[in-house]
Scaffold this motif. Structure first.
Motif, PDB file in Angstrom:
ATOM      1  N   VAL B 262      -3.152  31.162 -65.469  1.00 25.82           N
ATOM      2  CA  VAL B 262      -3.723  29.814 -65.591  1.00 25.82           C
ATOM      3  C   VAL B 262      -2.870  28.975 -66.542  1.00 25.82           C
ATOM      4  O   VAL B 262      -2.494  27.850 -66.233  1.00 25.82           O
ATOM      5  CB  VAL B 262      -5.175  29.866 -66.104  1.00 25.82           C
ATOM      6  CG1 VAL B 262      -5.712  28.461 -66.396  1.00 25.82           C
ATOM      7  CG2 VAL B 262      -6.080  30.578 -65.094  1.00 25.82           C
ATOM      8  N   ARG B 263      -2.553  29.565 -67.694  1.00 25.03           N
ATOM      9  CA  ARG B 263      -1.824  28.821 -68.716  1.00 25.03           C
ATOM     10  C   ARG B 263      -0.416  28.470 -68.250  1.00 25.03           C
ATOM     11  O   ARG B 263       0.074  27.375 -68.497  1.00 25.03           O
ATOM     12  CB  ARG B 263      -1.774  29.638 -70.007  1.00 25.03           C
ATOM     13  CG  ARG B 263      -1.081  28.917 -71.127  1.00 25.03           C
ATOM     14  CD  ARG B 263      -1.708  29.179 -72.482  1.00 25.03           C
ATOM     15  NE  ARG B 263      -1.027  28.411 -73.504  1.00 25.03           N
ATOM     16  CZ  ARG B 263      -1.320  27.156 -73.813  1.00 25.03           C
ATOM     17  NH1 ARG B 263      -2.297  26.535 -73.193  1.00 25.03           N
ATOM     18  NH2 ARG B 263      -0.631  26.514 -74.730  1.00 25.03           N
ATOM     19  N   ILE B 264       0.230  29.374 -67.563  1.00 23.48           N
ATOM     20  CA  ILE B 264       1.570  29.086 -67.035  1.00 23.48           C
ATOM     21  C   ILE B 264       1.494  27.891 -66.086  1.00 23.48           C
ATOM     22  O   ILE B 264       2.371  27.043 -66.080  1.00 23.48           O
ATOM     23  CB  ILE B 264       2.142  30.329 -66.316  1.00 23.48           C
ATOM     24  CG1 ILE B 264       2.445  31.429 -67.333  1.00 23.48           C
ATOM     25  CG2 ILE B 264       3.397  29.971 -65.522  1.00 23.48           C
ATOM     26  CD1 ILE B 264       2.736  32.786 -66.700  1.00 23.48           C
ATOM     27  N   GLY B 265       0.423  27.792 -65.316  1.00 24.41           N
ATOM     28  CA  GLY B 265       0.275  26.685 -64.368  1.00 24.41           C
ATOM     29  C   GLY B 265       0.238  27.171 -62.927  1.00 24.41           C
ATOM     30  O   GLY B 265       0.224  26.370 -61.995  1.00 24.41           O
ATOM     31  N   THR B 267      -2.079  28.548 -61.162  1.00 19.08           N
ATOM     32  CA  THR B 267      -3.303  28.353 -60.361  1.00 19.08           C
ATOM     33  C   THR B 267      -3.491  26.880 -59.987  1.00 19.08           C
ATOM     34  O   THR B 267      -4.505  26.530 -59.390  1.00 19.08           O
ATOM     35  CB  THR B 267      -4.555  28.847 -61.126  1.00 19.08           C
ATOM     36  OG1 THR B 267      -4.657  28.121 -62.354  1.00 19.08           O
ATOM     37  CG2 THR B 267      -4.474  30.333 -61.424  1.00 19.08           C
ATOM     38  N   ASN B 268      -2.531  26.018 -60.334  1.00 18.37           N
ATOM     39  CA  ASN B 268      -2.666  24.597 -60.008  1.00 18.37           C
ATOM     40  C   ASN B 268      -2.353  24.342 -58.534  1.00 18.37           C
ATOM     41  O   ASN B 268      -1.295  24.711 -58.048  1.00 18.37           O
ATOM     42  CB  ASN B 268      -1.716  23.759 -60.867  1.00 18.37           C
ATOM     43  CG  ASN B 268      -2.188  23.649 -62.301  1.00 18.37           C
ATOM     44  OD1 ASN B 268      -2.820  24.579 -62.814  1.00 18.37           O
ATOM     45  ND2 ASN B 268      -1.934  22.538 -62.941  1.00 18.37           N
ATOM     46  N   PHE B 288       8.500  26.770 -65.171  1.00 22.24           N
ATOM     47  CA  PHE B 288       7.296  26.707 -66.002  1.00 22.24           C
ATOM     48  C   PHE B 288       7.569  27.102 -67.459  1.00 22.24           C
ATOM     49  O   PHE B 288       6.736  26.859 -68.329  1.00 22.24           O
ATOM     50  CB  PHE B 288       6.206  27.617 -65.439  1.00 22.24           C
ATOM     51  CG  PHE B 288       5.417  27.022 -64.304  1.00 22.24           C
ATOM     52  CD1 PHE B 288       4.665  25.872 -64.499  1.00 22.24           C
ATOM     53  CD2 PHE B 288       5.420  27.599 -63.046  1.00 22.24           C
ATOM     54  CE1 PHE B 288       3.929  25.310 -63.471  1.00 22.24           C
ATOM     55  CE2 PHE B 288       4.684  27.045 -61.997  1.00 22.24           C
ATOM     56  CZ  PHE B 288       3.939  25.901 -62.220  1.00 22.24           C
TER      57      PHE B 288
END
Lengths: 445, 445
Positions: B262-265, B267-268, B288
């Motif tokens: 999530v934090r890495i990005g 799940t965007n 990322f």
């Protein structure tokens, strides 16, 4: 050529544009119609100017909108971005030129062929950021190219802030434009290019990834990435550039405190809070805080990994997030509660002066050596009505309308202001209104 | 009463339900129609059963859908949740009962009066989670109430995992249901109640806020909050309960690693990656990662604040996120790239056994003393076809269809299975299929 100008929207950022259009109207033979959903807003801006005409318009009423557009030659839309497309489609159908200060959407670009076939110009991103940033950047980039420089990196930063003498809050920020855009702006993923490497920053990390920007004689700022910088490689003719970044400027410390609001969950607009009209800000923060011993404030600080008595928490406390005061907004999402709170806390006082800051950094190679060209712009407003934001957003559109009405624009289709025939006369006239960049070149390495 | 049963959807979770319906069809005089957009999927499940009828259905074709529904008495929808509403509206119009395993939306609840006026039952949340959790919880809650206990806290946790003997990856997880739901599940804000205090967890913190759950004789798990627990206060008749929490179970360590994704990005799902078909996973991670010295893996670890050689990074590496292998999916968002990668890495092998775990904790006061009633459920599948997930999702719907067809249900309107006339016979018959809770009561304090 006499022209009938239609300005749709008489809100916060319209003052300087409407004033410009009325001031020029005799000389240029313009009739200026100002349309707004709030009839008094249009009337207040036009006053009793003989060439001004305030009208009431519900822009969702297709027939009313088309009738007004049909009676104009050039349309300026100050509507929220998602409403431009319908106006643009009317302009295609009725053969009218269109000017806006908003980002050009994919849908709007798709009207390019139709606009060109009808010999129309649809100019978007014709405000400050986007707008003056594009024009001033293109001017610098072209000057450097013309002396033989090979451009290696382009970084551009803009901020709409509050002047130091009016800065009486720890965020260094007050609202000089649409508050909703500030709360929800760019909740997507930002992208840029660094040394030929594509870089993504998801919203949850956007305010944790900042750049220091120093402006000589003005001060230090921090920048976070602004949307999709990659779009401008092609637009600026920099297709093979290894580094390109557009960023938004704030006073130092803003980003870390905003990152805290994001992490707490206060920027989420996806669900309304249970009983939002009954609970207090303190109870709202309790709901977001981890369970455990200690005060809500201490537990929030612990969750954020920040000093409970440090700068980030001081900004949250100053907003009133820990007050035992009722929120009193029924059925509100956290984002709406935050927006209303900020509207109150970040309100521009009548005598407040705003401050616009912009910096371009263009790295280039010339005769085997690497240089950085740094351009700085600052402008202060006079008060809460006559803001630098309103001037720098509105005047470029006004000047561009003049260029169209004087047949000085040969381009047709959908564009942003990167062409010389646009940026040269616009920046030249903007200088009369106080726009001035300072330039400096420093060797790199 | 002979009945015509229509099952819409013959995908992954339909096997046990279709088998149940076909097995019962002679005894109960059922005709079983199975409709799917993929005609071979329906045919494969029905085979040549004399009372089975596989049909092809594009559920978006309103006339085809209505014709099929018109020829049924009871409709079971296994469609994705957002498609239930149209089926439900058809069922209102054509006077048919409806059963689903999905969460009941606000829109579906609004059909309650119309369903009641037509003497129809629309039963949602009739699978495992939601479904068996509601039924088994209501059974425990009512037993405790009947002996005079006053309920003080309710916590319920469910997980669809992989059995230890088939667990050959560091995540302890493989796909036993819809992969997209795993990647995008619950990107909203979860809410629950703790000691009379409302608690919110935004998605960006969901996997950072976990509870340890021990199941005697089975092992240790971790739970994260599942959507809106507050909805079930009223549904369970626990309006004044100070603590209510529903959670999702995973093997320990899963949540921290998912929080990293999530934090890495990753799940965007909001924007497609530039040139996603041309770049490698390694280049994606570089995009990322923060800029700086060191390997991409080290910089990602540093950004996440985790040990580069620790458990979180081991899980990311095992997924193949740092391989120099091309992604080869054009125009893909990070969420889609992640989903495709997980589909490959978390694939259930033909001989793999899945594991369902559920625990209810009901704290209650009786004769001045505080107790905790703990119920545990576990069930293993046989292989990748005959999964515990498919049984526990499908059989409750099958049994409930039987109850309707035998006129054993007096309730009408839109419901979830919290009524005794539903949960008692369903749980009783489920015991024949291996459903067994263990119970234990321990004194608290």
């Amino acid at each position: 050529m006499p022209a009938r100008i239609l300005i749709i929207g008489a809100g916060r950022s319209s003052s300087a544009l409407i004033q410009y259009a009325l001031n020029k109207s005799s000389e240029l033979g313009w009739n200026v119609t100002v349309a707004d959903a709030d009839p008094s807003a249009a009337a207040n801006k036009v006053k009793d100017h003989p060439r001004g005409n305030p009208v009431w318009l519900d822009v969702m009423k297709t027939n009313d909108r088309r009738e007004l557009i049909g009676r104009a030659d050039i349309v300026v839309s100050l509507l929220p971005a998602h409403l431009h497309l319908e106006v643009a489609q009317d302009c295609i159908r009725l053969k009218k030129h269109l000017v806006t200060a908003s980002y050009v959407s994919h849908e709007l670009y798709r009207l390019g062929d139709e606009a060109r076939n009808r010999e129309l110009i649809f100019m978007g991103e014709m405000g400050l950021d986007p707008g003056i940033d594009h024009m001033s950047a293109m001017q610098r980039i072209n000057e450097i190219r013309e002396k033989g420089g090979k451009i290696k990196a382009f970084r551009s930063f803009t901020g709409g802030l509050i002047a130091p003498e009016s800065n009486d809050n720890p965020w260094g920020y007050k609202f000089t434009w649409n508050p909703r855009n500030v709360v929800l702006a760019g909740q997507g993923t930002a992208q840029y290019l660094n040394n030929d490497k594509l870089k993504f920053i998801p919203y949850q990390r956007l305010f944790k990834t900042t750049w220091d920007v120093h402006m000589e004689g003005i001060g230090d700022f921090e920048a976070y990435a602004n949307r999709d910088s990659l779009l401008y490689r092609e637009q600026y003719g920099l297709d093979d550039i290894p580094t390109i970044l557009r960023g938004t400027l704030r006073y130092p410390g803003f980003a870390a405190a905003w990152a805290a609001l994001v992490r707490i969950g206060l920027t989420n607009g996806d669900f309304p809070i249970l009983d939002s009209e009954k609970i207090t800000y303190h109870e709202l923060m309790e709901a977001f805080a981890p369970a455990g011993p200690g005060s809500v404030k201490d537990r929030i600080a612990q969750m954020l990994g920040v000093d409970p008595n440090g700068d980030v928490m001081a900004r949250l406390v100053w907003l009133g997030l820990f007050r035992k005061k009722k929120i009193k907004i029924p059925n509100a999402t956290p984002a709406l509660i935050l927006e209303r709170l900020l509207l109150d806390r970040w309100k521009l006082n009548p005598q407040d002066k705003d401050l616009i800051v912009m910096q371009h950094q263009v790295d280039y190679k010339l005769d085997g050596k690497l240089y950085r060209d740094i351009s700085n712009l600052t402008m202060k407003g006079n008060d809460a009505e006559d803001t630098a934001m309103s001037r720098l957003v509105g005047l470029p559109m006004g000047i561009f309308v003049r260029l169209i009405s004087q047949n000085k624009i040969s381009s047709t289709g959908v564009h942003i202001p990167t062409m010389r025939e646009v940026y040269e006369p616009v920046l030249e006239e903007m200088a009369e209104y106080g726009l001035a960049f300072t330039h400096k070149t420093v060797p790199l390495e």
